[in-house]
Design a protein around this motif. Structure first.
Motif, mmCIF file in Angstrom:
data_model
loop_
_atom_site.group_PDB
_atom_site.id
_atom_site.type_symbol
_atom_site.label_atom_id
_atom_site.label_comp_id
_atom_site.label_asym_id
_atom_site.label_seq_id
_atom_site.Cartn_x
_atom_site.Cartn_y
_atom_site.Cartn_z
ATOM 1 N N PRO A 194 0.823 -1.210 0.000
ATOM 2 C CA PRO A 194 0.000 0.000 0.000
ATOM 3 C C PRO A 194 0.861 1.267 0.000
ATOM 4 C CG PRO A 194 -0.929 -1.607 1.504
ATOM 5 C CD PRO A 194 0.375 -2.180 1.018
ATOM 6 N N GLU A 195 1.988 1.240 0.732
ATOM 7 C CA GLU A 195 2.857 2.428 0.810
ATOM 8 C C GLU A 195 3.478 2.737 -0.558
ATOM 9 O OE1 GLU A 195 2.959 -0.194 2.921
ATOM 10 O OE2 GLU A 195 1.840 0.835 4.511
ATOM 11 N N GLU A 196 3.966 1.697 -1.253
ATOM 12 C CA GLU A 196 4.557 1.910 -2.594
ATOM 13 C C GLU A 196 3.510 2.460 -3.551
ATOM 14 O OE1 GLU A 196 7.739 -1.856 -2.480
ATOM 15 O OE2 GLU A 196 5.738 -2.124 -3.329
ATOM 16 N N HIS A 197 2.332 1.877 -3.505
ATOM 17 C CA HIS A 197 1.240 2.284 -4.387
ATOM 18 C C HIS A 197 0.858 3.735 -4.112
ATOM 19 C CE1 HIS A 197 -2.841 1.383 -6.315
ATOM 20 N NE2 HIS A 197 -1.972 0.923 -7.180
ATOM 21 N N GLN A 198 0.792 4.096 -2.825
ATOM 22 C CA GLN A 198 0.438 5.475 -2.454
ATOM 23 C C GLN A 198 1.524 6.455 -2.900
ATOM 24 O OE1 GLN A 198 -0.465 5.598 1.768
ATOM 25 N NE2 GLN A 198 -1.941 3.938 1.564
#
Ligand code: NDP
Length: 243
Positions: A194-198
């Motif tokens: 989720p952090e990479e995607h965000q």
């Protein structure tokens, strides 16, 4: 602010994410909130306290929606928030996933609008706010979702015309990337955290970050309030300035 004292607000998909944040925001400003979700929204209701009622209701089931609304003696605000994604490129998009996304995101809103307007027309007042999406402008892998969310904008424009004479305002919000379980699930599906995607979404956004559910809730609260008394038929994009 206490813009919703004495008002009843129905919020669909209120168990988490933007729906939960909206319920908390409206209740925080005095509303009695009715929380609809597939399996109810007990956790959200517990956080809010006695001003909240949780009802298990699948918005794709018209009879269930009718039953949920029939128990309410007033409906001042309806927030059509329940939504799902089933992303795939067109050539491998199963018909069942097309149908499911249209059923929840668009037909579910139709069911709730139809049930709510009966009471709102009697009252000669009401506010309807529905969740569209930036994807309504087109998004690779989201033919079903984009079509449903563009449909929400057309439904909104049309119901504003039909219901305006009864003192009912009908608007939509179209968020960009908001950090919720929905976008976390999308990240997992494309093999990112989720952090990479965000981070990647933040890089495409003028404000340099993704949005929070509370930021969408604030805009919904504005459109659901008398501060927006002369705003109807509009879709407000909430996307950090992305074009
Ligand atoms: P979430 O997936 O976090 O929450 C959606 C909620 O809707 C869940 O509680 C889910 O229940 C519920 N729900 C799903 N299907 C039904 C149904 N048939 N009947 C009743 N409730 C249902 O989503 P978000 O908070 O991220 O999104 C909320 C809305 O905002 C959606 O309409 C979405 O399309 C829209 N949106 C979101 C964006 C984002 O970036 N997050 C961007 C643009 C628009 P359960 O948990 O049981 O599945």
């Amino acid at each position: 602010m206490d813009r919703f004292t004495g008002k009843v607000a129905v919020i669909t998909g209120a168990a988490r994410g933007i729906g939960a944040a909206t319920a908390e925001r409206l209740a925080g400003e005095g509303a009695r909130v009715v929380l609809l979700d597939l399996h109810g929204a007990a956790d959200t209701a517990a956080r809010i306290g006695p001003a909240a009622t949780s009802i298990a209701c699948d918005v794709t089931d018209q009879a269930a929606v009718e039953a949920a609304f029939a128990g309410l003696d007033a409906i001042d605000v309806l927030v059509n928030n329940a939504g799902i994604t089933r992303d795939n490129l067109l050539f491998k998009l199963p018909k069942a996933d097309w149908d499911a996304v249209l059923a929840v995101n668009l037909t579910g809103a139709f069911h709730c609008c139809q049930a709510a307007q009966r009471q709102m027309v009697r009252q000669r007042s009401g506010k309807i706010v529905s969740l569209s999406s930036r994807s309504a402008l087109g998004n690779r892998g989201q033919a079903n979702y984009a079509a449903a969310k563009a449909g929400i904008q057309a439904l909104t424009a049309t119901l504003a015309i039909e219901l305006g004479p009864y003192g009912i305002n009908v608007n939509a919000v179209a968020p960009g990337y908001i950090a919720t379980e929905m976008t976390a699930a999308t990240a997992t599906r494309v093999g990112a955290t989720p952090e990479e995607h965000q981070r990647s979404a933040a890089g495409r956004t003028p404000l340099g970050r993704v949005g929070r559910p509370e930021e969408v809730a604030a805009a919904i609260a504005f459109l659901a309030s008398d501060d927006a008394s002369y705003v109807s038929g509009q879709t407000l994009y909430i996307n950090g300035g992305a074009r």
